[in-house]
Scaffold this motif. Sequence first.
Motif, mmCIF file in Angstrom:
data_model
loop_
_atom_site.group_PDB
_atom_site.id
_atom_site.type_symbol
_atom_site.label_atom_id
_atom_site.label_comp_id
_atom_site.label_asym_id
_atom_site.label_seq_id
_atom_site.Cartn_x
_atom_site.Cartn_y
_atom_site.Cartn_z
ATOM 1 N N LYS A 152 57.198 -15.546 27.172
ATOM 2 C CA LYS A 152 56.891 -14.368 27.993
ATOM 3 C C LYS A 152 56.132 -14.771 29.255
ATOM 4 C CE LYS A 152 56.005 -9.532 27.579
ATOM 5 N NZ LYS A 152 56.131 -8.428 26.643
ATOM 6 N N ILE A 153 55.335 -15.819 29.152
ATOM 7 C CA ILE A 153 54.621 -16.341 30.323
ATOM 8 C C ILE A 153 55.589 -17.055 31.255
ATOM 9 C CG2 ILE A 153 52.851 -17.958 31.095
ATOM 10 C CD1 ILE A 153 51.510 -17.439 28.276
ATOM 11 N N GLU A 155 58.871 -16.972 31.552
ATOM 12 C CA GLU A 155 59.982 -16.203 32.118
ATOM 13 C C GLU A 155 59.530 -15.055 33.009
ATOM 14 O OE1 GLU A 155 62.234 -15.095 28.683
ATOM 15 O OE2 GLU A 155 62.783 -17.161 28.192
ATOM 16 N N ASN A 156 58.220 -14.866 33.139
ATOM 17 C CA ASN A 156 57.719 -13.844 34.048
ATOM 18 C C ASN A 156 58.198 -14.152 35.467
ATOM 19 O OD1 ASN A 156 55.495 -12.903 36.091
ATOM 20 N ND2 ASN A 156 55.169 -11.652 34.278
ATOM 21 N N LYS A 157 58.683 -13.147 36.175
ATOM 22 C CA LYS A 157 59.284 -13.368 37.489
ATOM 23 C C LYS A 157 58.293 -13.917 38.512
ATOM 24 C CE LYS A 157 63.367 -11.795 36.361
ATOM 25 N NZ LYS A 157 64.536 -12.711 36.253
ATOM 26 N N HIS A 231 49.122 -17.396 39.645
ATOM 27 C CA HIS A 231 49.510 -16.081 39.114
ATOM 28 C C HIS A 231 49.611 -16.123 37.590
ATOM 29 C CE1 HIS A 231 51.255 -12.104 38.979
ATOM 30 N NE2 HIS A 231 52.310 -12.565 38.326
ATOM 31 N N ALA A 232 49.918 -17.277 37.044
ATOM 32 C CA ALA A 232 50.051 -17.412 35.592
ATOM 33 C C ALA A 232 48.756 -17.041 34.870
ATOM 34 C CB ALA A 232 50.464 -18.834 35.231
ATOM 35 N N VAL A 235 48.962 -13.437 34.108
ATOM 36 C CA VAL A 235 50.011 -13.181 33.116
ATOM 37 C C VAL A 235 49.553 -13.621 31.729
ATOM 38 C CG1 VAL A 235 52.377 -13.734 32.438
ATOM 39 C CG2 VAL A 235 51.816 -13.354 34.852
ATOM 40 N N GLU A 238 47.379 -10.967 30.329
ATOM 41 C CA GLU A 238 48.166 -9.795 29.956
ATOM 42 C C GLU A 238 48.913 -10.030 28.650
ATOM 43 O OE1 GLU A 238 49.096 -8.219 34.530
ATOM 44 O OE2 GLU A 238 50.611 -9.303 33.369
ATOM 45 N N VAL A 239 49.504 -11.210 28.498
ATOM 46 C CA VAL A 239 50.234 -11.548 27.281
ATOM 47 C C VAL A 239 49.281 -11.604 26.094
ATOM 48 C CG1 VAL A 239 51.510 -13.412 26.140
ATOM 49 C CG2 VAL A 239 52.117 -12.728 28.474
#
Length: 411
Positions: A152-153, A155-157, A231-232, A235, A238-239
């Motif tokens: 999920k991390i 493949e985040n756009k 940015h990760a 993310v 959030e994950v």
Amino acid sequence: MGKIDVLNGNKAAAWGAKLARVSLLAAYPITPQTPLVEYLATFVAEGEIDADLVEVESEHTALSVLQGGVFAGARTFTGTSSQGLALMYEPYIRTSTMRLPIVMALVTREVISPQTVWGGQQDAVTVREAGWIQIWCESNQEVLDTVVQAYKIAENKGVLLPVNVCYDGFSLSHMAERVDIPEQEKVDSFLPKPDITHVKLDPANPMSVDPLTAGPMLTEYRHKQVTAMNHAKKVIEEVRQEWFQLFGRDHGGMVDVYRMEDAEIAIVCMGSPAGTARVAIDEMREHGIKVGMVRIRVLRPFPVEEMKTLLSGVKAIGTIDRNVSFAAGYGTSYLELLTAFGGKSMPPMIDFIGGLGGSDVTLEQIKQAIVLTQYVANGGEYRSVTWFGLDEVDIESLFEDSEQEAKEGIV
């Protein structure tokens, strides 16, 4: 419903890949990662996972195969260790620079020479500047959960970077413990199917992938990689929160903390030694030492702000490293913290190096590290780096009789 099982770290990682519904697997066995490949092959052979397993002749080919798989839209998984990581270094670099969201279990092991097949973190920390996100696990439960989270991390756009799920060879890979395996339907609700479109093999819409790139364009490309890595951090948090809401488990985001609420000194570590550190901290608390732990969960990107917030108020820091920088003679945690603070408003810090070549980072050694860190917090001077098992640690000479209580259980 999910189920409870007793899994070693390698099987936990295989379960994570299975639950993530990977569709392409390619790996070459190497100690201590070998059982991971065997578990994955068994899942495929028994029809428990709908994926193609490519038998390759080397680690270099394994990662190259997965690159092609991502171009075709597949969710991919592999694993390696030590010299296998060294052999795949060329496609390893290429994976991150092409922004391919591959997840790879990195089962940490010493590198040669001298010849060794035992645990250590030198392989993983050596490639920390290769553009991969690195998440470090403390337990086998965290291994399983993190493999799923990693997709999920990755493949985040806004990220689109590969992820290493790092766990200590033998200490986790071959040791079994209770693991809660979540139900597939809940994992499916957490992790959608891959939607990889920024690189794509499509004869109807051809694109040039990894062309010869001139300097100005390359500079822009590197800048975008750095932006994605930063940015990760958002993310990953959030994950973490979404996973906790669905499954009730929280391994931390960028960092994991233990008993830091009123801590006057802090132990910083990474990987499986954190479990032993928790026990040592509880024992030393009983002797009046207010110690806490900050576990580095994500080494890349490094949790700069989190570390400064957590550690700025303590009186001293003791880092425990299962690796060494040959340039400086310190471990990675120590050097990363120096960089994070930039020499500004930083508490005194000392480093402890141990657990190399499969040796244990023992309860007694961590308790020694805590006492020595407390000594520095009280204004004492001590060597900046201590090698467990090599450097003599004379606690008696540092403390007066009035501090006998702090020595009990140490000497």
